[in-house]
Structures are given as C-alpha cells and as structure tokens.
Design a protein around this motif. Structure first.
Motif, PDB file in Angstrom:
ATOM      1  N   SER A  99      27.666  -1.986  49.388  1.00 27.58           N
ATOM      2  CA  SER A  99      27.915  -2.681  50.655  1.00 27.58           C
ATOM      3  C   SER A  99      27.260  -4.062  50.702  1.00 27.58           C
ATOM      4  O   SER A  99      27.787  -4.976  51.323  1.00 27.58           O
ATOM      5  CB  SER A  99      27.422  -1.837  51.832  1.00 27.58           C
ATOM      6  OG  SER A  99      26.028  -1.596  51.726  1.00 27.58           O
ATOM      7  N   HIS A 100      26.112  -4.202  50.056  1.00 34.11           N
ATOM      8  CA  HIS A 100      25.421  -5.482  50.018  1.00 34.11           C
ATOM      9  C   HIS A 100      25.348  -5.987  48.577  1.00 34.11           C
ATOM     10  O   HIS A 100      25.393  -5.201  47.613  1.00 34.11           O
ATOM     11  CB  HIS A 100      24.007  -5.359  50.593  1.00 34.11           C
ATOM     12  CG  HIS A 100      23.977  -5.233  52.083  1.00 34.11           C
ATOM     13  ND1 HIS A 100      24.261  -4.048  52.725  1.00 34.11           N
ATOM     14  CD2 HIS A 100      23.707  -6.138  53.053  1.00 34.11           C
ATOM     15  CE1 HIS A 100      24.170  -4.227  54.038  1.00 34.11           C
ATOM     16  NE2 HIS A 100      23.831  -5.485  54.261  1.00 34.11           N
ATOM     17  N   PHE A 101      25.218  -7.303  48.456  1.00 36.64           N
ATOM     18  CA  PHE A 101      25.176  -7.959  47.156  1.00 36.64           C
ATOM     19  C   PHE A 101      23.939  -8.845  47.077  1.00 36.64           C
ATOM     20  O   PHE A 101      23.470  -9.366  48.089  1.00 36.64           O
ATOM     21  CB  PHE A 101      26.435  -8.810  46.940  1.00 36.64           C
ATOM     22  CG  PHE A 101      27.716  -8.026  46.931  1.00 36.64           C
ATOM     23  CD1 PHE A 101      28.330  -7.697  45.735  1.00 36.64           C
ATOM     24  CD2 PHE A 101      28.305  -7.620  48.120  1.00 36.64           C
ATOM     25  CE1 PHE A 101      29.523  -6.981  45.723  1.00 36.64           C
ATOM     26  CE2 PHE A 101      29.494  -6.902  48.124  1.00 36.64           C
ATOM     27  CZ  PHE A 101      30.097  -6.583  46.921  1.00 36.64           C
TER      28      PHE A 101
ATOM     29  N   VAL B 237      30.328 -19.098  47.950  1.00 37.84           N
ATOM     30  CA  VAL B 237      29.797 -17.742  48.152  1.00 37.84           C
ATOM     31  C   VAL B 237      28.496 -17.574  47.380  1.00 37.84           C
ATOM     32  O   VAL B 237      27.508 -17.036  47.900  1.00 37.84           O
ATOM     33  CB  VAL B 237      30.825 -16.686  47.703  1.00 37.84           C
ATOM     34  CG1 VAL B 237      30.189 -15.287  47.677  1.00 37.84           C
ATOM     35  CG2 VAL B 237      32.027 -16.683  48.647  1.00 37.84           C
ATOM     36  N   LEU B 238      28.463 -18.064  46.146  1.00 38.26           N
ATOM     37  CA  LEU B 238      27.246 -17.954  45.339  1.00 38.26           C
ATOM     38  C   LEU B 238      26.093 -18.724  45.977  1.00 38.26           C
ATOM     39  O   LEU B 238      24.945 -18.264  45.966  1.00 38.26           O
ATOM     40  CB  LEU B 238      27.528 -18.491  43.935  1.00 38.26           C
ATOM     41  CG  LEU B 238      26.606 -18.032  42.800  1.00 38.26           C
ATOM     42  CD1 LEU B 238      26.607 -16.522  42.662  1.00 38.26           C
ATOM     43  CD2 LEU B 238      27.037 -18.684  41.488  1.00 38.26           C
ATOM     44  N   GLU B 239      26.396 -19.885  46.565  1.00 42.61           N
ATOM     45  CA  GLU B 239      25.359 -20.683  47.211  1.00 42.61           C
ATOM     46  C   GLU B 239      24.929 -20.116  48.551  1.00 42.61           C
ATOM     47  O   GLU B 239      23.956 -20.595  49.143  1.00 42.61           O
ATOM     48  CB  GLU B 239      25.859 -22.121  47.400  1.00 42.61           C
ATOM     49  CG  GLU B 239      26.006 -22.879  46.092  1.00 42.61           C
ATOM     50  CD  GLU B 239      26.575 -24.269  46.301  1.00 42.61           C
ATOM     51  OE1 GLU B 239      26.971 -24.589  47.445  1.00 42.61           O
ATOM     52  OE2 GLU B 239      26.627 -25.037  45.328  1.00 42.61           O
ATOM     53  N   SER B 240      25.626 -19.095  49.031  1.00 46.35           N
ATOM     54  CA  SER B 240      25.255 -18.480  50.311  1.00 46.35           C
ATOM     55  C   SER B 240      23.945 -17.700  50.215  1.00 46.35           C
ATOM     56  O   SER B 240      23.299 -17.430  51.231  1.00 46.35           O
ATOM     57  CB  SER B 240      26.368 -17.527  50.781  1.00 46.35           C
ATOM     58  OG  SER B 240      27.563 -18.222  51.023  1.00 46.35           O
ATOM     59  N   PHE B 241      23.556 -17.338  49.004  1.00 49.20           N
ATOM     60  CA  PHE B 241      22.307 -16.607  48.806  1.00 49.20           C
ATOM     61  C   PHE B 241      21.150 -17.599  48.743  1.00 49.20           C
ATOM     62  O   PHE B 241      21.199 -18.574  48.005  1.00 49.20           O
ATOM     63  CB  PHE B 241      22.366 -15.802  47.501  1.00 49.20           C
ATOM     64  CG  PHE B 241      23.408 -14.719  47.500  1.00 49.20           C
ATOM     65  CD1 PHE B 241      23.090 -13.433  47.881  1.00 49.20           C
ATOM     66  CD2 PHE B 241      24.715 -15.003  47.125  1.00 49.20           C
ATOM     67  CE1 PHE B 241      24.044 -12.429  47.880  1.00 49.20           C
ATOM     68  CE2 PHE B 241      25.686 -14.010  47.117  1.00 49.20           C
ATOM     69  CZ  PHE B 241      25.350 -12.725  47.499  1.00 49.20           C
TER      70      PHE B 241
ATOM     71  N   LEU C 271      32.268 -11.862  41.342  1.00 48.22           N
ATOM     72  CA  LEU C 271      30.976 -12.314  40.836  1.00 48.22           C
ATOM     73  C   LEU C 271      30.127 -11.144  40.344  1.00 48.22           C
ATOM     74  O   LEU C 271      29.396 -11.263  39.355  1.00 48.22           O
ATOM     75  CB  LEU C 271      30.234 -13.093  41.924  1.00 48.22           C
ATOM     76  CG  LEU C 271      30.821 -14.471  42.252  1.00 48.22           C
ATOM     77  CD1 LEU C 271      30.245 -15.002  43.559  1.00 48.22           C
ATOM     78  CD2 LEU C 271      30.550 -15.449  41.110  1.00 48.22           C
ATOM     79  N   ALA C 272      30.229 -10.005  41.029  1.00 45.46           N
ATOM     80  CA  ALA C 272      29.515  -8.803  40.578  1.00 45.46           C
ATOM     81  C   ALA C 272      30.103  -8.304  39.256  1.00 45.46           C
ATOM     82  O   ALA C 272      29.373  -7.906  38.343  1.00 45.46           O
ATOM     83  CB  ALA C 272      29.584  -7.721  41.642  1.00 45.46           C
ATOM     84  N   HIS C 273      31.424  -8.345  39.156  1.00 43.64           N
ATOM     85  CA  HIS C 273      32.090  -7.926  37.917  1.00 43.64           C
ATOM     86  C   HIS C 273      31.671  -8.803  36.739  1.00 43.64           C
ATOM     87  O   HIS C 273      31.491  -8.315  35.614  1.00 43.64           O
ATOM     88  CB  HIS C 273      33.608  -7.982  38.099  1.00 43.64           C
ATOM     89  CG  HIS C 273      34.376  -7.715  36.835  1.00 43.64           C
ATOM     90  ND1 HIS C 273      34.475  -6.452  36.271  1.00 43.64           N
ATOM     91  CD2 HIS C 273      35.068  -8.565  36.012  1.00 43.64           C
ATOM     92  CE1 HIS C 273      35.183  -6.525  35.154  1.00 43.64           C
ATOM     93  NE2 HIS C 273      35.555  -7.785  34.980  1.00 43.64           N
ATOM     94  N   LEU C 274      31.477 -10.098  36.990  1.00 44.21           N
ATOM     95  CA  LEU C 274      31.080 -11.029  35.941  1.00 44.21           C
ATOM     96  C   LEU C 274      29.586 -10.986  35.638  1.00 44.21           C
ATOM     97  O   LEU C 274      29.125 -11.619  34.695  1.00 44.21           O
ATOM     98  CB  LEU C 274      31.474 -12.457  36.342  1.00 44.21           C
ATOM     99  CG  LEU C 274      32.979 -12.727  36.441  1.00 44.21           C
ATOM    100  CD1 LEU C 274      33.231 -14.116  36.994  1.00 44.21           C
ATOM    101  CD2 LEU C 274      33.643 -12.560  35.080  1.00 44.21           C
TER     102      LEU C 274
END
Length: 251
Positions: free
Chosen positions: A62-64, A17-21, A51-54
C-alpha cells in the motif's frame, strides 16, 4: 526550451513521482504521491508500481519508499561531475587547518544541494552531507546563490513564495528577506546565524568562473569554539575569499 515533439511526458511524470519522496514524506501511497506530483491517482499508482518493478522503490503493498538503487544517480554524479572534483581538494585543505567544516553548494529551485564537503562531522549542521538539500532562504550558501540570480530573476523566485520558519531567527517576511539578499549582493558574502538550525553559524562566498558567472557557493560552518557570526566573518572571510580567487581559473 525543448520542442514539444521531443518532450516525453511519461518520463517527466515518473520523475515527478520519484521526486515526491523527501525527508518530510519518506513513505507515500498513490493518493499522496498523486497530490505531490500533480497527476491523477491512477497515473501515480502506475508510476509507483513501475518504479518498484525497476527496483527504485520498495513497497509493502500500500505504501512505497525509496530503495538504495536511487543512489546510483548521486554516486555517478559525484564520481564523474567536474565541479565536486575541482572543489574537494580545496575544502579538504581548508578543513585541515581549522576546526570548522566547509561545504560547496549549488541552487536547485528553493533548495541548495551540497556537492562537496569536508570537516569534522561533529561541526556539521544536522543533515548536512553530500547530496543533502537545504532550504535556500535560511542558509548562507542559499542567499549567496539567490543574490547571484540578479534582481529580476530573484524577484521572480520570491514572488508568491512562502518562506518556512525553521527557527525563531529565520527571516520569513518577504520585504525583510529581499533586503537581506540585496545586502548579500552588495557585500558579496553572507553570514547566517541560527536561521536553519539553532547553534549553527555559517559564512558563505560565491564561487565564480572566469566570465564572472556564479557557479556555486562555498561556506564554512562554525565549530563550538565560535559563539557568533561576527567572529566567524572576521576570522574566516579572508580565508574563503582567498580560496574563491584560487579556484576561479579552474571553474
């Protein structure tokens, strides 16, 4: 290969998920993140929220998008990794004697990653900075590193892969690209002209250790005083080759 009992699937999904950006998609919602990471929307949503919490992502609800905290990883790599520290003094020395810019890169999937660079920023191709990821098929360093894979490994890399056209000069037809990589393998250097970015000419050589393994590729990107890859190869190939020989005992 890792044993199944040692594989943490949740961690792998979170990193996916992190690498999706990336530069194409800076802001993702759960649906798009799920598509890019190859997981369900519900799982993607949980990973995004975690990941947002961390602190690794920011969100408007709605978007990250990535936060500055992710730079901790790259910062730690550049501060501690052996390869960038070994290469940086040589790149600095080369750049001090010319009006060109020098970089070193390693292969990561279908991209090369810049691990060291030196030279005037006005010479650098767009987006070329420490940690930048560039398409391997359209860059001089990428082709050098692909040639180093060996024929069988390279055939596996190319099989079924679509090569994006970045400029009118980008070679994307598989048979023609295969011939180019074979030429690089034979001549042991690569000159690429305006395939990644118009107006940019680059020349690369492999960096090998004492066992003959290619650990990285080093290139020079021409300044405005050079108008074609022919003059770049004539003037700079001996410089790069000498530097590669000097570095070999340290790699």
């Amino acid at each position: 290969m890792i044993a199944k009992v040692d594989y943490i699937e949740g961690m792998a999904r979170g990193l996916a998920v992190l690498e999706s950006f990336d530069t194409e998609r800076q802001r993702l919602n759960a649906t798009i993140a799920a598509q890019r990471a190859g997981i369900t929307r519900a799982a993607a949503r949980r990973h995004l929220l975690t990941l947002a919490h961390l602190g690794y992502l920011e969100s408007d609800g709605s978007h990250f998008w990535l936060s500055a905290k992710v730079l901790r990883f790259s910062g730690s790599y550049f501060a501690s990794a052996r390869l960038p520290r070994l290469l940086q003094p040589t790149l600095n020395r080369l750049a001090s004697f010319t009006a060109d810019s020098f970089s070193a890169a390693v292969l990561d999937g279908d991209e090369v990653v810049i691990v060291a660079r030196s030279g005037p920023s006005r010479v650098m191709a767009y987006g070329v900075h420490l940690g930048a990821r560039l398409p391997a098929h359209a860059t001089s360093t990428g082709r050098v590193l692909l040639a180093a894979l060996g024929k069988a490994a390279f055939n596996g890399w190319l099989r079924g892969r679509e090569l994006p056209r970045l400029t009118v000069h980008t070679v994307v037809e598989p048979k023609a690209f295969r011939s180019l990589v074979e030429q690089v393998r034979q001549q042991d250097f690569c000159a690429a002209s305006e395939e990644h970015e118009l107006g940019v000419h680059a020349l690369a050589v492999p960096l090998r250790d004492m066992r003959g393994r290619t650990v990285a590729a080093m290139n020079v990107v021409a300044g405005s005083h050079r108008s074609d890859k022919g003059s770049l190869a004539r003037d700079m190939l001996p410089v790069l080759q000498d530097a590669a020989r000097e570095l070999r005992p340290m790699l």
